[in-house]
Write a protein that holds these residues in place. Sequence first.
Motif, PDB file in Angstrom:
ATOM      1  N   PHE A 115       1.089 -19.962  22.473  1.00 25.96           N
ATOM      2  CA  PHE A 115      -0.124 -19.680  21.303  1.00 25.96           C
ATOM      3  C   PHE A 115      -0.046 -18.592  20.227  1.00 25.96           C
ATOM      4  O   PHE A 115       0.675 -18.383  18.844  1.00 25.96           O
ATOM      5  CB  PHE A 115      -1.709 -20.213  22.215  1.00 25.96           C
ATOM      6  N   SER A 119       1.089 -19.158  16.312  1.00 21.62           N
ATOM      7  CA  SER A 119      -0.533 -19.006  15.659  1.00 21.62           C
ATOM      8  C   SER A 119       0.146 -17.822  14.203  1.00 21.62           C
ATOM      9  O   SER A 119      -0.908 -17.706  12.966  1.00 21.62           O
ATOM     10  CB  SER A 119      -1.507 -18.714  16.293  1.00 21.62           C
ATOM     11  N   SER A 148       0.962 -29.838  20.611  1.00 24.56           N
ATOM     12  CA  SER A 148       0.906 -28.685  20.168  1.00 24.56           C
ATOM     13  C   SER A 148       1.420 -28.814  19.082  1.00 24.56           C
ATOM     14  O   SER A 148       2.383 -29.670  18.792  1.00 24.56           O
ATOM     15  CB  SER A 148       1.119 -27.033  20.494  1.00 24.56           C
ATOM     16  N   LEU A 150       1.506 -26.194  16.525  1.00 24.11           N
ATOM     17  CA  LEU A 150       1.464 -24.972  16.012  1.00 24.11           C
ATOM     18  C   LEU A 150       3.206 -24.952  17.156  1.00 24.11           C
ATOM     19  O   LEU A 150       4.134 -23.993  16.209  1.00 24.11           O
ATOM     20  CB  LEU A 150       1.170 -24.351  16.806  1.00 24.11           C
ATOM     21  N   LYS A 246      -4.276 -12.577  20.316  1.00 26.79           N
ATOM     22  CA  LYS A 246      -4.887 -13.587  20.270  1.00 26.79           C
ATOM     23  C   LYS A 246      -4.383 -14.247  21.681  1.00 26.79           C
ATOM     24  O   LYS A 246      -4.658 -15.414  22.487  1.00 26.79           O
ATOM     25  CB  LYS A 246      -3.517 -14.259  19.788  1.00 26.79           C
ATOM     26  N   TYR A 250      -6.310 -17.170  24.120  1.00 22.97           N
ATOM     27  CA  TYR A 250      -6.339 -18.524  24.421  1.00 22.97           C
ATOM     28  C   TYR A 250      -6.816 -18.250  25.927  1.00 22.97           C
ATOM     29  O   TYR A 250      -7.345 -19.168  26.390  1.00 22.97           O
ATOM     30  CB  TYR A 250      -4.797 -17.965  24.519  1.00 22.97           C
TER      31      TYR A 250
END
Length: 401
Positions: A115, A119, A148, A150, A246, A250
Amino acid sequence: MVANNVLSAAPLNNDGLSSSNTNAPLQNSFINLDQGDTVLFESYWRKMSDECAVVIKGCELLSYVSDNASVCWFMKPELRDVIKRLHALVGNAETQDGHIVIGNGSTQLFHASLFALSSSSNSPNPINVVAASPYYSGYPDETDIVCSSLYKWSGDAKVYDKNEEYIEIVTSPNNPDGSLRRPVVNKKLGREGKLIHDLAYYWPHYTPITHKANHDLMLFTFSKCTGHSGSRIGWAIVKDMDIAKKMTRYIVMNSIGVSKESQTRAAKIMEVLCDSYDQNFKLGSKNSELFFEYSKRLIKERWEKLREVIKENGDLILPKFPGAYCNFTKESSETYPAFAWLMCKKDEDGVSYLEKELKVLARSGNRFGSGPRCTRINMLSRGDDFHEFLKRLSNIKEISY
Ligand SMILES: Cc1ncc(COP(=O)(O)O)c(C=O)c1O
């Protein structure tokens, strides 16, 4: 058939453990060596049971928060400190310039890393996630479980040739084959991607500690370090503060932190481990066998017995590992991986061979991005299961179920 002395060289229950199925005779039942459980180390921790005990009162640990001053605000400061102390003791990772983020096992931190890294990218498409085969069987499923937008699983890093952004997972020593690894895509394409270094097995009972790892994003886990998989504690050492933030975000979105009971227990066990080494250094004593030395001896004994049996068996091949000087144990040693990566000499399906001939459940090479000729078996399983596996392997020509 192997001479019986291979199997009788050590007491049957050398690991001090009994089978998961203690009351059932093992002779005719299936042995499960598929999973990556770490119960081999139980006998060491049984000796240290009282020292490692923790008492948590009803009035304690109510808050979600542990330390508002930390990027990873749900992490107990004593856990952070002992993680740093353990790495300093072993010399396997640099923690000075890194932020520690903890997770529910390194599995949750793997999701958090994907993630955080994806991101931060400007790519309009999902970023390709790759690892050189054979790769840990968890990566493809964990990457694609939520479909996802991403990131997406893109297979074997050795054949990756897209001119797109990628994240490469570098697992060293590697699960399943124990190899020591570096990134491979950059060599081929001549450009750097984002890297996740999964160093779950970079501990001195598995492999010589040759250097202090110092990568941008490194994952470690309590599961493979001390064997306490059930506590579900992992940690990341992350250089970039934004990535660490980040990852924390998450974990907050996913589970609002990590159980403080687990953190307390993990911190206590790591503290006892570190104290035992400090005590030994202070006393200059070499008498008591400490955790890494004890565990290494058990794994090494298993590898030596397995190699002898395989040599006689003739149907299977095991990988060989180069030796190196270990800065921690101050001696040269081989790698003794947590898994054995068995290849059938003939072009045969390894899982069917083990199931049909030995009644042994193992994980197919297909799951690791390799062919079905290879299979992975757990070297850290219960003593009775492992011993019975060796017995069956050595008697293979005579057994018929
Ligand atoms: C290479 C590797 N990474 C991560 C994990 C997951 O570890 P954890 O128990 O911390 O989730 C495993 C488990 O087998 C593993 O082999």
